[in-house]
Design a protein around this motif. Structure first.
Motif, PDB file in Angstrom:
ATOM      1  N   THR A 127      28.295  42.660  38.615  1.00 40.66           N
ATOM      2  CA  THR A 127      29.037  41.486  38.113  1.00 40.66           C
ATOM      3  C   THR A 127      27.854  40.577  37.542  1.00 40.66           C
ATOM      4  O   THR A 127      28.086  39.974  36.584  1.00 40.66           O
ATOM      5  CB  THR A 127      30.002  40.884  39.196  1.00 40.66           C
ATOM      6  N   VAL A 128      27.125  39.966  38.721  1.00 39.45           N
ATOM      7  CA  VAL A 128      26.309  38.953  38.443  1.00 39.45           C
ATOM      8  C   VAL A 128      24.787  39.419  38.361  1.00 39.45           C
ATOM      9  O   VAL A 128      24.284  40.397  38.988  1.00 39.45           O
ATOM     10  CB  VAL A 128      26.350  38.040  39.706  1.00 39.45           C
ATOM     11  N   THR A 144      28.454  38.172  34.433  1.00 45.63           N
ATOM     12  CA  THR A 144      27.941  36.754  34.849  1.00 45.63           C
ATOM     13  C   THR A 144      26.395  36.799  34.834  1.00 45.63           C
ATOM     14  O   THR A 144      25.820  37.418  35.694  1.00 45.63           O
ATOM     15  CB  THR A 144      28.669  36.304  36.025  1.00 45.63           C
ATOM     16  N   LEU A 213      34.083  33.577  41.039  1.00 51.71           N
ATOM     17  CA  LEU A 213      34.117  34.372  39.753  1.00 51.71           C
ATOM     18  C   LEU A 213      35.293  35.477  39.922  1.00 51.71           C
ATOM     19  O   LEU A 213      35.274  36.155  40.696  1.00 51.71           O
ATOM     20  CB  LEU A 213      32.789  35.230  39.906  1.00 51.71           C
TER      21      LEU A 213
END
Length: 214
Positions: A127-128, A144, A213
């Motif tokens: 994700t990040v 992200t 998020l």
């Protein structure tokens, strides 16, 4: 996943019952590591890596694990409190950190007036992505992007181009702790320009603020 922005390039990520802290350097309050299950370090510069903070965190939590490039691991080799708890992260590695999947990308810090140093970026739970001080574009998708926005190693056009190349769905400013309030206005202007160029939101969280998020 919950993201909390701390000073400069430091963030806390809470996901699936695990808390990760990235780059708690000398510009970050040592308290940012409280409750962390693991700490991830991108490179050896003082604003990302502070041995005293890591030593205190390890003393407070006997189960704490630390991941970092080999150059940082070498600097911690004689710290008794960290024996057996510091692990090397290198490009291409796939780590399981407290049950959270972490992929490692990149090898070098962006060019500066200083000697070259190793730098790795971390993609957390698919994700990040935290790139450290580099323009590494992961081979895998990023939802992200934690986007560096100030520093002697980057220009505003490079920020925009990097965000465009990564192609994330959203992004948040990091590496923004070396400017005053006037400088933060410039950061916000750059983020607005980045949002316009990419068509996705890039924003700045104040220090201590969190966001979920989705």
């Amino acid at each position: 996943m919950r993201l909390t922005k701390f000073e400069h390039a430091c963030v806390r990520l809470e996901h699936a019952g695990t808390t990760l802290v990235l780059d708690p350097g000398a510009l970050s309050d040592a308290e940012v590591t409280r409750g962390a299950d693991a700490i991830l370090i991108t490179h050896e510069h003082f604003d990302h890596f502070e041995p005293k903070t890591l030593r205190a965190a390890a003393t407070a939590n006997p189960d704490l694990a630390i991941w970092a490039p080999a150059s940082v691991v070498a600097k911690l080799s004689d710290v008794e409190e960290l024996t057996g708890r510091v692990h090397t992260a290198a490009h291409g590695d796939a780590l399981s950190v407290g049950g959270v999947e972490v992929h490692v990308y990149g090898e070098w810090h962006a060019p500066t007036h200083l000697d070259p140093v190793s730098n790795v970026g971390y993609r957390i739970a698919g994700t990040v992505f935290h790139p450290g001080d580099a323009f590494t574009v992961p081979e895998d998708s990023v939802d992200t992007l934690l986007l560096p926005t100030t520093g002697p190693w980057l220009k505003s056009i490079e920020i925009l181009e990097f965000a465009q190349k990564v192609g994330a769905r959203q992004g948040f400013s990091i590496h923004d702790g070396i400017v005053n309030e006037i400088g933060l206005v410039v950061v916000d202007n750059i983020l607005n320009a980045t949002s316009t160029r990419t068509g996705v939101p890039f924003t700045r969280l104040p220090v201590g603020d969190s966001t979920d998020l989705t």
